[in-house]
Design an enzyme around this catalytic site. Sequence first.
Site: not given
Length: 485
Positions: A287, A457-460
Amino acid sequence: MASSPFLSKTTISFSSSSISPSLPWRSSHSSPSFSTAFRTKPRRRTLTVQSKIREIFMPALSSTMTEGKIVSWVKSEGDVLSKGESVVVVESDKADMDVETFYDGILAAIVVGEGETAPVGAAIGLLAETEEEVAEAKAKANSASSDSPASSSPAAEAVTPTPPPATSTPAPAIAQPSPPATYTPKKTVATPFAKKLAKQHKVDIASVVGSGPFGRITPADVEAAAGIAQPKKAVAAEPTPVSAAPPKPSAAPSASSAPLLPGSTVVPFTTMQAAVSKNMLESLSVPTFRVGYPISTDALDALYEKVKPKGVTMTALLAKAAALALAQHPVVNASCKDGKSFTYNSSINIAVAVAVNGGLITPVLQDADKLDLYLLSQKWKELVEKARAKQLQPHEYSSGTFTLSNLGMFGVDRFDAILPPGQGAIMAVGASKPTVVADADGFFSVKSKMLVNVTADHRIVYGADLAAFLKTFAKIVENPESLTL
């Protein structure tokens, strides 16, 4: 029974086995002949394990490599090889590398020829220790090559029986439309318009046989029962399910096997293009989000004109600026590989996208924040030369923690870059162009500006993290004195 030292040792050695010490025949077999025969087994086993014909395997030259292509054989069959000597040049997914031998011997047989591919770990050549074993190695290679077509022929035979089952499968498919014809619903089901027509034409709707799904009565059925229209549609509706089923399978193959346009040619992927394609597909599972930031480049352009005669490139300036900004925002330099945790990388390694013949590669400027600008430029030139010659080592293209892609030299003002797998962010740099800018007092001026887009990276990495990083990067570019320190 006399207790000699030999007998006592034999008794102790057998007591360690699974034989019970109370067996009466234990002492009778504790003879020298029995123990001697027992000791000779390990020797014979050692001789059978040793093999003087060794295989040269396709090595894994990178973490993403699954197969390799033989570019050229440096040695020919019959050549004597020494340990550490280059034997073959292999094309990996990123570079061409020499493969060395780990043993002394004779190159007895070449299993995979030039231009052919083999999976990682497969035998590509055979190495014999002596000349007497060369013939045996060649026979082994010939038997291996003869086994491959034999293995393909059963596959072809296994494919041929498939058409008979295909003819049997349509049988139940044709039998399935029969239940709707015999289906008699407990409650009369009709469309609202069909009920309206039945009232107008005084037709008992319960006596009408529906041709719709599960016996549903349609307006055509009512008109046919009233004699207004002949039951042509009802008769045509019965074969329709049978005739409608075959066109669907015939339409699918025509779409998948569409003929090529005249003059078209199909070109298979190179090893590098296949690796890029694989990485791009993997990146789709991450994502991501994108943030753009305009940056004034007048001061950076002035600095570039001063250091350009000393061999400094604009790529080195941007890589240095990005590395200094990442040092203040380590989360943008982090990476997430398993989807369950992320890693703060201890080094800032800037990977820079470079277009090469037949693909794309990203040489890595390792520890870019610690190198001075001139050493960084020299290192970058060396990496580009090795990349063009396909001589990069795996650590020189697979250790990046942040990627920089610059299309400004082509006049591109803005673009979005695809995030490489295993990294937290990638920066896309556009061209610097004159732009009319209004200051706080309302006065207009012309300044050079470039637009930078970062995919993260929208997870981090979150929006605030990326905005803060871009703000720091803009300050470094607009005040580039720190780049030369």
